[in-house]
Write an enzyme that holds these catalytic residues in place. Structure first.
Site, PDB file in Angstrom:
ATOM      1  CG  ASP A  25      -2.025   0.974   1.148  1.00 16.16           C
ATOM      2  OD1 ASP A  25      -2.320   1.465   0.040  1.00 16.16           O
ATOM      3  OD2 ASP A  25      -2.618   1.292   2.200  1.00 16.16           O
ATOM      4  N   GLY A  26       0.331   2.322  -0.605  1.00 15.96           N
ATOM      5  CA  GLY A  26       0.988   3.629  -0.524  1.00 15.96           C
ATOM      6  C   GLY A  26       1.610   4.110  -1.825  1.00 15.96           C
ATOM      7  N   GLY A  28       0.038   5.378  -4.402  1.00 17.58           N
ATOM      8  CA  GLY A  28      -0.615   6.638  -4.786  1.00 17.58           C
ATOM      9  C   GLY A  28      -0.035   7.800  -4.001  1.00 17.58           C
ATOM     10  NE  ARG A  29      -1.466   6.612   1.227  1.00 18.08           N
ATOM     11  CZ  ARG A  29      -1.535   5.688   2.172  1.00 18.08           C
ATOM     12  NH1 ARG A  29      -1.263   5.998   3.413  1.00 18.08           N
ATOM     13  NH2 ARG A  29      -1.867   4.450   1.863  1.00 18.08           N
ATOM     14  NE  ARG A  38      -4.367   6.866  -7.311  1.00 13.36           N
ATOM     15  CZ  ARG A  38      -4.218   6.490  -6.046  1.00 13.36           C
ATOM     16  NH1 ARG A  38      -3.967   7.379  -5.119  1.00 13.36           N
ATOM     17  NH2 ARG A  38      -4.349   5.226  -5.688  1.00 13.36           N
ATOM     18  CG  HIS A  42       0.054   1.956  -9.281  1.00 10.42           C
ATOM     19  ND1 HIS A  42      -0.183   1.633  -7.966  1.00 10.42           N
ATOM     20  CD2 HIS A  42      -1.044   2.635  -9.703  1.00 10.42           C
ATOM     21  CE1 HIS A  42      -1.381   2.099  -7.614  1.00 10.42           C
ATOM     22  NE2 HIS A  42      -1.912   2.712  -8.645  1.00 10.42           N
ATOM     23  CD  GLU A  72     -12.963  -5.363  -2.450  1.00 13.67           C
ATOM     24  OE1 GLU A  72     -11.779  -5.697  -2.636  1.00 13.67           O
ATOM     25  OE2 GLU A  72     -13.845  -6.159  -2.059  1.00 13.67           O
ATOM     26  NE  ARG A  76      -7.471   1.948  -6.113  1.00 13.95           N
ATOM     27  CZ  ARG A  76      -6.300   2.030  -5.516  1.00 13.95           C
ATOM     28  NH1 ARG A  76      -5.222   2.362  -6.206  1.00 13.95           N
ATOM     29  NH2 ARG A  76      -6.181   1.790  -4.226  1.00 13.95           N
ATOM     30  CG  LEU A 136       9.667 -17.250  -3.587  1.00 10.70           C
ATOM     31  CD1 LEU A 136       9.681 -17.295  -2.056  1.00 10.70           C
ATOM     32  CD2 LEU A 136      10.002 -15.818  -4.045  1.00 10.70           C
ATOM     33  CD  GLU A 212       2.429 -13.364  15.534  1.00  9.56           C
ATOM     34  OE1 GLU A 212       2.574 -12.208  15.972  1.00  9.56           O
ATOM     35  OE2 GLU A 212       1.831 -14.261  16.161  1.00  9.56           O
TER      36      GLU A 212
HETATM   37  C1  FPP Z   1      -1.772   0.142  -3.427  1.00  7.30           C
HETATM   38  O1  FPP Z   1      -1.377   1.490  -3.480  1.00  7.30           O
HETATM   39  C2  FPP Z   1      -1.188  -0.662  -4.487  1.00  7.30           C
HETATM   40  C3  FPP Z   1      -1.894  -1.231  -5.510  1.00  7.30           C
HETATM   41  C4  FPP Z   1      -3.346  -1.066  -5.672  1.00  7.30           C
HETATM   42  C5  FPP Z   1      -1.254  -2.023  -6.561  1.00  7.30           C
HETATM   43  C6  FPP Z   1       0.054  -2.687  -6.293  1.00  7.30           C
HETATM   44  C7  FPP Z   1       0.801  -2.732  -7.561  1.00  7.30           C
HETATM   45  C8  FPP Z   1       2.127  -2.664  -7.748  1.00  7.30           C
HETATM   46  C9  FPP Z   1       3.097  -2.643  -6.638  1.00  7.30           C
HETATM   47  C10 FPP Z   1       2.670  -2.544  -9.127  1.00  7.30           C
HETATM   48  C11 FPP Z   1       3.112  -3.725  -9.827  1.00  7.30           C
HETATM   49  C12 FPP Z   1       2.882  -5.027  -9.180  1.00  7.30           C
HETATM   50  C13 FPP Z   1       3.178  -6.207  -9.745  1.00  7.30           C
HETATM   51  C14 FPP Z   1       2.932  -7.454  -9.012  1.00  7.30           C
HETATM   52  C15 FPP Z   1       3.745  -6.280 -11.070  1.00  7.30           C
HETATM   53  P1  FPP Z   1      -2.501   2.610  -3.495  1.00  7.30           P
HETATM   54  O2  FPP Z   1      -2.720   3.011  -4.902  1.00  7.30           O
HETATM   55  O3  FPP Z   1      -3.738   2.121  -2.789  1.00  7.30           O
HETATM   56  O4  FPP Z   1      -1.819   3.748  -2.685  1.00  7.30           O
HETATM   57  P2  FPP Z   1      -2.521   4.890  -1.820  1.00  7.30           P
HETATM   58  O5  FPP Z   1      -3.206   4.194  -0.677  1.00  7.30           O
HETATM   59  O6  FPP Z   1      -1.373   5.737  -1.384  1.00  7.30           O
HETATM   60  O7  FPP Z   1      -3.472   5.600  -2.725  1.00  7.30           O
END
Ligand code: FPP
Length: 257
Positions: A25-26, A28-29, A38, A42, A72, A76, A136, A212
């Site tokens: 997570d994070g 976007g921020r 945003r 990613h 969900e 977006r 893995l 955990e």
């Molecule tokens: C959450 O950040 C992240 C995602 C919804 C997507 C995760 C995707 C990647 C790390 C890119 C590529 C991944 C692979 C496996 C190739 P957010 O957009 O919810 O961030 P925010 O909470 O700051 O808005």
């Protein structure tokens, strides 16, 4: 402590988690902090994906599960969902060979009905070509939600009952577990969530019963293998009781898979 000292420390500590799951997570921020779109967050998050795969292999983790896209997330803006699927295809194209060489077996788990044809083809390729990699197991959770996982498992079970292969009385935790997307994989020992949010966001709800939790403040694009090692080191100090009391040695009783 540097990355190699931390690695030596956790190796010495023993009890490396077999299965680590991560809510990334994070992104976007991270991008908003830099006045970037945003989608750039990613893109930057792909580097952290590489870091945790390599770090997991160095540490001897057997299964790594990454929450790449939730059911969900389809709500977006189209621009962002298209960008995320595009990044997944780019990731597959760029990393397929390396993952195969390193012995990483990739699985993509979730409800792929809404995933476009090009992406589904790319997924089949990486799954087929990395099949048998024994170092893995990497689960990319795509269009996944924990509640949906349980519902689809119930559907599979009910279908088997309707076909006369099973009876209603056969339903128990083990039977249901084996019909989840994660069938055959041990439950996560450790769930990491980045960006400081204290939520599980509909991720692997069944499987994390005794997992955990580790919430770190770092935004996903900045998560590094050092931090992975730090989180593992903290995990090694935890007293996992699975509903029992400290010191009982049959700690596997509470585990389902
Ligand atoms: C959450 O950040 C992240 C995602 C919804 C997507 C995760 C995707 C990647 C790390 C890119 C590529 C991944 C692979 C496996 C190739 P957010 O957009 O919810 O961030 P925010 O909470 O700051 O808005």
């Amino acid at each position: 402590m540097g990355s190699s000292e931390l690695l030596a420390k956790i190796k010495h500590g023993g009890n490396i988690p077999k299965h680590i799951a991560i809510i990334m997570d994070g992104n976007g921020r991270w991008a908003e902090n830099r006045k970037l779109p945003r989608t750039e967050g990613h893109r930057a998050g792909m580097k952290a994906v590489r870091e945790v795969i390599e770090g997991s292999m160095e540490a001897g983790v057997e299964v790594l599960t990454l929450f790449a896209f939730s059911k969900e997330n389809w709500k977006r803006p189209r621009l962002e969902t298209d960008a995320l699927m595009g990044l997944l295809r780019l990731y597959i194209r760029k990393e397929k060979r390396k993952l195969q060489e390193k012995g990483v077996e990739v699985h993509v788990l979730g409800d792929l009905t809404d995933v476009g044809k090009n992406t589904r083809e790319a997924i089949s390729e990486i799954v087929d070509e990395t099949s048998g990699g024994g170092n893995l197991r990497l689960n990319l959770m795509l269009s996944y939600s924990g509640r949906d996982d349980v519902v689809q498992a119930c559907r599979v079970f009910m279908e088997e009952v309707l076909q006369g292969e099973l009876e209603l009385a056969d339903l128990n935790e083990e039977v249901l577990s084996h019909r989840l997307f994660t069938s055959g994989i041990p439950d996560p020992d450790l769930l990491i969530r980045t960006s400081g949010e204290f939520r599980v966001s509909n991720f692997m709800l069944w499987q994390i019963a005794y997992t955990e939790l580790s919430i770190v403040d770092t935004l996903w694009p900045e998560f590094s293998r050092e931090q992975l090692f730090e989180v593992i080191s903290d995990y090694q100090l935890r007293d996992r009781r699975f509903g029992m009391i400290s010191g009982q040695d049959d700690l596997d009783i509470g585990r389902i898979n």
